[in-house]
Scaffold this motif. Structure first.
Motif, PDB file in Angstrom:
ATOM      1  N   LYS A 284     -12.273  18.942  88.053  1.00  0.00           N
ATOM      2  CA  LYS A 284     -11.670  17.924  87.160  1.00  0.00           C
ATOM      3  C   LYS A 284     -10.537  18.492  86.328  1.00  0.00           C
ATOM      4  O   LYS A 284      -9.549  17.833  86.061  1.00  0.00           O
TER       5      LYS A 284
ATOM      6  N   ASN B 194     -20.369  13.770  79.941  1.00  0.00           N
ATOM      7  CA  ASN B 194     -20.680  15.185  79.757  1.00  0.00           C
ATOM      8  C   ASN B 194     -22.156  15.302  79.397  1.00  0.00           C
ATOM      9  O   ASN B 194     -22.580  14.862  78.327  1.00  0.00           O
TER      10      ASN B 194
ATOM     11  N   ASP C 242     -17.301  21.909  76.906  1.00  0.00           N
ATOM     12  CA  ASP C 242     -18.242  20.794  76.792  1.00  0.00           C
ATOM     13  C   ASP C 242     -18.293  20.273  75.350  1.00  0.00           C
ATOM     14  O   ASP C 242     -18.040  19.093  75.112  1.00  0.00           O
TER      15      ASP C 242
ATOM     16  N   LYS D 253     -12.293  14.244  82.652  1.00  0.00           N
ATOM     17  CA  LYS D 253     -12.859  13.167  83.483  1.00  0.00           C
ATOM     18  C   LYS D 253     -12.289  11.802  83.076  1.00  0.00           C
ATOM     19  O   LYS D 253     -11.971  10.964  83.932  1.00  0.00           O
TER      20      LYS D 253
ATOM     21  N   GLY E 136     -24.998  13.776  86.209  1.00  0.00           N
ATOM     22  CA  GLY E 136     -23.583  14.121  86.178  1.00  0.00           C
ATOM     23  C   GLY E 136     -23.304  15.551  86.575  1.00  0.00           C
ATOM     24  O   GLY E 136     -22.150  15.984  86.559  1.00  0.00           O
ATOM     25  N   ALA E 137     -24.329  16.285  86.898  1.00  0.00           N
ATOM     26  CA  ALA E 137     -24.141  17.693  87.264  1.00  0.00           C
ATOM     27  C   ALA E 137     -25.355  18.128  88.083  1.00  0.00           C
ATOM     28  O   ALA E 137     -26.272  17.339  88.312  1.00  0.00           O
TER      29      ALA E 137
END
Ligand code: HSE
Length: 440
Positions: free
Chosen positions: A105, A159, A196, A205, A300-301
């Motif tokens: 990203k 995030n 983060d 993003k 998301g991860a």
């Protein structure tokens, strides 16, 4: 038909997940793609570890350029990350006529325009579903599923690290620093969590989503970025008493004068679904004029969730591999020749509502002074909350917290009000200002 051959640059967490899921679901993926997709070459500085993941039968090298130079490779997956060597390798892969899949990203938010232009000129695809919200197919939704709509706004918890921290702060009433340490111990936050917690990862993003939503170039340098490091446990508690939760949102909105692009802690009504997204989960709300509000939720991860997005891109490219480049889905949803120059607005022009917390002297006339400043600037108050001084600052205290919610106001006007209020001798500490979105 001959399998599509894939070269993988970087086989860490996501790369291993991609290799394993592709192998495990090979049969179904082939039925969907119409051809077998095989990772036949991997580049990683740690050759031993890479070999232990892929076993025999896959060529492992320590030089990414050897993968790009291999004429048998159709698609290069870039999972190195960052703006440095990753950018050079992506551009070299494009120049070599390879399609590229990336989860990067940062690279796309900052250098996307250059990369997409190079891909366009070469007639290759650059796919990046994994770059935004990991396993959630939000790129596909914005670019294809919602293609009939005029997108009005997009707001997302994009995030997981910060959402985990905020959830813990709210659940346990703890301060940011304490929860960050715990998140690092549990592996939710990196040893260097700057990107983060300062909102940079979310802004990368949000930048990508704004480009796809409105057909504008990626413009990370125009994004307003504010993280969660200054958020106090008290604000989370007061927000809750007023019926709100605080989330780090990536927001992009189309307004008359242009596009808003911003990341900051945000009060969201507790009754909204997105306000109830807890822990490391991600969620994105998209408002389209035809469809109304849609919500996308998921991980998301993580290794396999992100691999899910990487492999979806591999399948897309495999299906469109032989199509005329003009008939493929454009990288940013709009035809490159039809991108708009709609400006990204400076933060001072953004219009939103606000939560303010002022630590004030508990004496006559203070509330009137504060509301007088707001009234003087035409800022309309929506709600006021003030607890007894004893309850806020202890037995016999002579100061208290004054909480104000405002109606919609231009940020520049609110900045002026903050300067004036902060200068009052009865305002005893820096004022906390958190933006509020109804997301209705
Ligand atoms: N560090 C990101 C997060 C995951 O915490 O959500 C990768 O984008």
């Amino acid at each position: 038909m001959k399998p599509i051959q894939v070269g993988l640059l970087g086989i860490g967490t996501v790369g291993s997940g991609t290799f394993n899921v592709l192998k495990r679901n090979q049969e179904e993926i082939t039925r969907r793609a119409g051809r077998s997709i095989q990772i036949t070459m991997v580049a990683d500085l740690d050759v031993e570890r890479a070999r232990s993941v892929v076993g025999e039968g896959v060529q492992v090298v320590n030089d990414a350029r050897a993968v790009i130079a291999n004429p048998e490779i159709d698609i290069v997956i870039e999972l190195i990350g960052g703006y440095g060597i990753a950018k050079a390798l992506v551009l070299e892969a494009i120049a070599a006529g390879k399609h590229v899949v990336t989860a990067n990203k940062a690279l796309l938010a900052v250098h996307g325009s250059e990369i997409f232009a190079a891909a366009q000129a070469k007639g290759v695809m650059v796919a990046f579903e994994a770059a935004v919200a990991g396993g959630i197919p939000i790129i596909k939704a914005l670019r294809e599923g919602l293609t009939a709509n005029r997108i009005e706004w997009v707001a997302g918890i994009i995030n997981g690290t910060t959402n985990f921290i905020l959830s813990e702060m709210r659940d346990k009433g703890l301060d940011f620093d304490v929860v960050l340490k715990e998140a690092q111990r549990l592996g939710y936050a990196e040893a260097d969590p700057t990107f983060d917690i300062e909102g940079v990862d979310a802004a990368h993003k949000a930048t990508i989503m704004s480009a796809i939503a409105y057909g504008i170039p990626v413009q990370f340098d125009k994004a307003y970025v504010e993280g969660i490091t200054k958020l106090g446990a008290a604000d989370i508690k007061y927000a809750e008493q007023l019926g709100y939760r605080i989330k780090l949102l990536g927001i992009t909105k189309r307004v008359e004068a242009g596009v808003e692009l911003r990341v900051h802690p945000t009060l969201v009504p507790a009754k909204r679904l997105i306000a109830n997204v807890e822990g490391a989960m991600n969620a994105v709300v998209v408002q389209g004029d035809a469809v109304g509000t849609t919500l996308y939720y998921g991980k998301g991860a993580g290794s396999e969730p992100t691999a899910s997005a990487v492999i979806a891109d591999l399948v897309d490219i495999t299906r469109l591999h032989t199509a005329d480049p003009l008939n493929r889905v454009p990288h940013l949803a709009f035809q490159p020749s039809a991108l708009s120059d709609l400006p990204v607005l400076p933060m001072s022009e953004v219009v939103t509502s606000y939560y303010l917390r002022l630590r004030v002297a508990d004496k006559a006339g203070v509330l009137a002074q504060v509301t007088g400043i707001l009234a003087g600037l035409g800022i309309s108050i929506d709600a006021v909350l003030q607890r007894e001084a004893d309850e806020v600052a202890g037995e016999g205290a002579t100061q208290t917290d004054l909480i104000i919610l405002t109606h919609d106001t231009r940020e520049g006007t609110m900045n002026d009000a903050l300067v004036q209020m902060q200068a009052l001798p009865t305002v005893l500490a820096p004022i906390a200002r958190i933006r509020k979105e109804e997301l209705a």
